[in-house]
Design a protein around this motif. Structure first.
Motif, PDB file in Angstrom:
ATOM      1  N   ILE A   1      -2.608  35.406  20.899  1.00 53.67           N
ATOM      2  CA  ILE A   1      -1.422  34.481  20.943  1.00 53.67           C
ATOM      3  C   ILE A   1      -1.391  33.341  19.783  1.00 53.67           C
ATOM      4  CG2 ILE A   1      -0.909  32.638  22.434  1.00 53.67           C
ATOM      5  CD1 ILE A   1      -2.577  33.817  24.761  1.00 53.67           C
ATOM      6  N   PHE A   2      -0.296  33.139  19.325  1.00 57.34           N
ATOM      7  CA  PHE A   2       0.034  32.326  18.228  1.00 57.34           C
ATOM      8  C   PHE A   2       0.930  31.253  18.316  1.00 57.34           C
ATOM      9  CE2 PHE A   2      -0.916  36.690  16.915  1.00 57.34           C
ATOM     10  CZ  PHE A   2      -2.055  36.561  16.056  1.00 57.34           C
ATOM     11  N   GLY A   3       0.949  30.089  17.663  1.00 56.98           N
ATOM     12  CA  GLY A   3       1.932  29.023  18.006  1.00 56.98           C
ATOM     13  C   GLY A   3       3.007  29.501  17.120  1.00 56.98           C
TER      14      GLY A   3
ATOM     15  N   VAL B   1       3.975  32.841  20.565  1.00 58.13           N
ATOM     16  CA  VAL B   1       4.219  34.212  20.272  1.00 58.13           C
ATOM     17  C   VAL B   1       3.061  35.207  20.500  1.00 58.13           C
ATOM     18  CG1 VAL B   1       4.866  35.580  18.111  1.00 58.13           C
ATOM     19  CG2 VAL B   1       5.570  33.167  18.205  1.00 58.13           C
ATOM     20  N   VAL B   2       3.319  36.081  21.290  1.00 57.52           N
ATOM     21  CA  VAL B   2       2.419  37.250  21.440  1.00 57.52           C
ATOM     22  C   VAL B   2       2.563  38.468  20.792  1.00 57.52           C
ATOM     23  CG1 VAL B   2       1.388  38.335  23.595  1.00 57.52           C
ATOM     24  CG2 VAL B   2       2.255  36.007  23.543  1.00 57.52           C
ATOM     25  N   GLN B   3       1.390  39.050  20.557  1.00 59.08           N
ATOM     26  CA  GLN B   3       1.472  40.507  19.930  1.00 59.08           C
ATOM     27  C   GLN B   3       0.064  41.143  20.244  1.00 59.08           C
ATOM     28  OE1 GLN B   3       1.144  39.422  15.693  1.00 59.08           O
ATOM     29  NE2 GLN B   3      -1.082  39.948  15.795  1.00 59.08           N
TER      30      GLN B   3
ATOM     31  N   LEU C   1      18.419  25.999  12.390  1.00 60.33           N
ATOM     32  CA  LEU C   1      17.633  26.156  11.107  1.00 60.33           C
ATOM     33  C   LEU C   1      18.213  26.726  10.194  1.00 60.33           C
ATOM     34  CD1 LEU C   1      14.001  26.378  12.303  1.00 60.33           C
ATOM     35  CD2 LEU C   1      14.913  24.312  11.578  1.00 60.33           C
ATOM     36  N   GLY C   2      19.462  27.663  10.508  1.00 59.11           N
ATOM     37  CA  GLY C   2      20.194  28.538   9.800  1.00 59.11           C
ATOM     38  C   GLY C   2      19.548  29.950   9.646  1.00 59.11           C
ATOM     39  N   ARG C   3      18.532  30.301  10.492  1.00 64.24           N
ATOM     40  CA  ARG C   3      17.737  31.392  10.529  1.00 64.24           C
ATOM     41  C   ARG C   3      18.191  32.467  11.545  1.00 64.24           C
ATOM     42  NH1 ARG C   3      13.535  31.116   6.847  1.00 64.24           N
ATOM     43  NH2 ARG C   3      13.391  33.221   7.197  1.00 64.24           N
TER      44      ARG C   3
ATOM     45  N   LEU D   1       7.533  31.125   9.133  1.00 66.10           N
ATOM     46  CA  LEU D   1       9.133  31.345   9.793  1.00 66.10           C
ATOM     47  C   LEU D   1       9.378  32.636   9.242  1.00 66.10           C
ATOM     48  CD1 LEU D   1      11.301  30.219  11.320  1.00 66.10           C
ATOM     49  CD2 LEU D   1      12.159  29.000   9.427  1.00 66.10           C
ATOM     50  N   ASP D   2       9.370  32.966   7.962  1.00 69.40           N
ATOM     51  CA  ASP D   2      10.048  34.239   7.406  1.00 69.40           C
ATOM     52  C   ASP D   2       9.195  35.509   8.182  1.00 69.40           C
ATOM     53  OD1 ASP D   2      11.456  32.952   5.476  1.00 69.40           O
ATOM     54  OD2 ASP D   2       9.922  33.048   3.802  1.00 69.40           O
ATOM     55  N   THR D   3       7.946  35.341   8.375  1.00 68.09           N
ATOM     56  CA  THR D   3       7.461  36.533   9.041  1.00 68.09           C
ATOM     57  C   THR D   3       7.841  36.630  10.448  1.00 68.09           C
ATOM     58  OG1 THR D   3       5.413  36.384   7.752  1.00 68.09           O
ATOM     59  CG2 THR D   3       5.126  37.617   9.842  1.00 68.09           C
TER      60      THR D   3
END
Length: 308
Positions: A269-271, A182-184, A226-228, A197-199
């Motif tokens: 960068i994040f996992g 994930v990139v921001q 995952l139902g998300r 997961l919620d974030t």
């Protein structure tokens, strides 16, 4: 010199012509047999067959009663036959080669912009040291529906793509395994804490849809299990648009790790906060190019660059 009648070569064993060459050179069945590493009776049988094919005795007993002499037809055949066999031997023994520093060759590589940016750019940057001015490389967009046909027609030399993109009829070579991150942008309002997961699902996502227009991608398939569901607010066709877009917004995006690493100085960068399959990048090519030395050079070069 009278013209030599045309002969249907489809009915002639090439070995008979090799034997004829030896017989005409030696004018002697015994010596020709030694030269050919055959028995005298075998060469005598071949001579009888050759006489039938050419409609000529070829070798006739010498007037002295000792040895044999060549017929007029045999004399006409000697030089062109020997020359033809030498040329054929050169063709058979010739081993094709390719020297990228001196030879000329143009390659067309099909890839999406992720593969082009991650691996193709390395090739472009190092091409001046890897090859001479005679080697040219064109990168084109991989249009999956037409890939197999274009590879078969020779319009494209090589395809760089995931296992999903490789046509079943093509040869393929694994280049590397890839995973997603994930990139921001740096100084993003959410901070730099690891993602849960919620974030992840609550953030505004930019999706790269190479087929174009979809708001449901590879990561969404995992979330469905995952139902998300995440919020995809933008869908673009090109990976290279995303970093510049993230730098100027609070969007996030899930990208291939090697591509994301190119922007580590400007992006965080994040996992992923859930287990997700990655993909394997392959090089694929038509079977007819398997032994082409120039093609082998290109494939080996890309494999070396992928391992860096």
């Amino acid at each position: 010199m009278r013209p030599i009648n045309m002969i249907d070569l489809r009915g002639i064993d090439l070995n008979l012509l090799v034997s004829l060459d030896a017989l005409l050179a030696e004018s002697n069945v015994t010596r020709a047999a030694l030269r050919l590493h055959l028995t005298q009776p075998a060469v005598s049988t071949q001579l009888a067959r050759l006489r039938q094919i050419f409609g000529d005795p070829l070798l006739i007993p010498a007037e002295t009663g000792r040895g044999m002499t060549r017929s007029t037809r045999a004399l006409e055949l000697m030089e062109p036959l020997h020359s033809a066999l030498k040329n054929l031997e050169a063709v058979v023994r010739h081993q094709p080669s390719f020297d990228p520093h001196t030879d000329r060759r143009s390659f067309v590589i099909a890839a999406n912009d992720n593969a082009t940016a991650v691996l193709g750019q390395r090739l472009m940057e190092q091409l001046p040291t890897l090859a001479g001015p005679g080697v040219r490389i064109a990168f084109v967009v991989a249009d999956q529906p037409s890939m197999a046909a274009r590879l078969e027609r020779g319009e494209i030399d090589l395809l760089l793509g995931s296992e999903r993109m490789v046509p079943a009829s093509m040869k393929a070579r694994k280049l590397f395994d890839e995973h997603f991150v994930v990139v921001q942008r740096k100084k993003h309002p959410r901070g730099t804490a690891p993602l849960d997961l919620d974030t992840y699902c609550a953030l505004d996502h930019v999706l790269v849809s190479t087929s174009g227009g979809s708001f449901h991608g590879f990561m969404d398939e995992h979330l469905d299990v995952l139902g998300r569901q995440r919020r995809v607010v933008l869908s673009v066709q090109h990976f290279t648009l995303v970093p510049e877009l993230l730098l100027r917004t609070d969007y996030v995006s899930t990208l291939p790790a090697r591509f994301a690493e190119r922007y580590r100085d400007r992006l965080d960068i994040f996992g992923l906060p859930f287990e997700a399959r990655g993909f394997t990048l392959f090089a694929a090519w038509p079977p007819r190019s398997q032994a082409d030395p120039a093609h082998v050079w290109l494939r080996d070069t890309l494999a070396s660059l992928a391992a860096m």
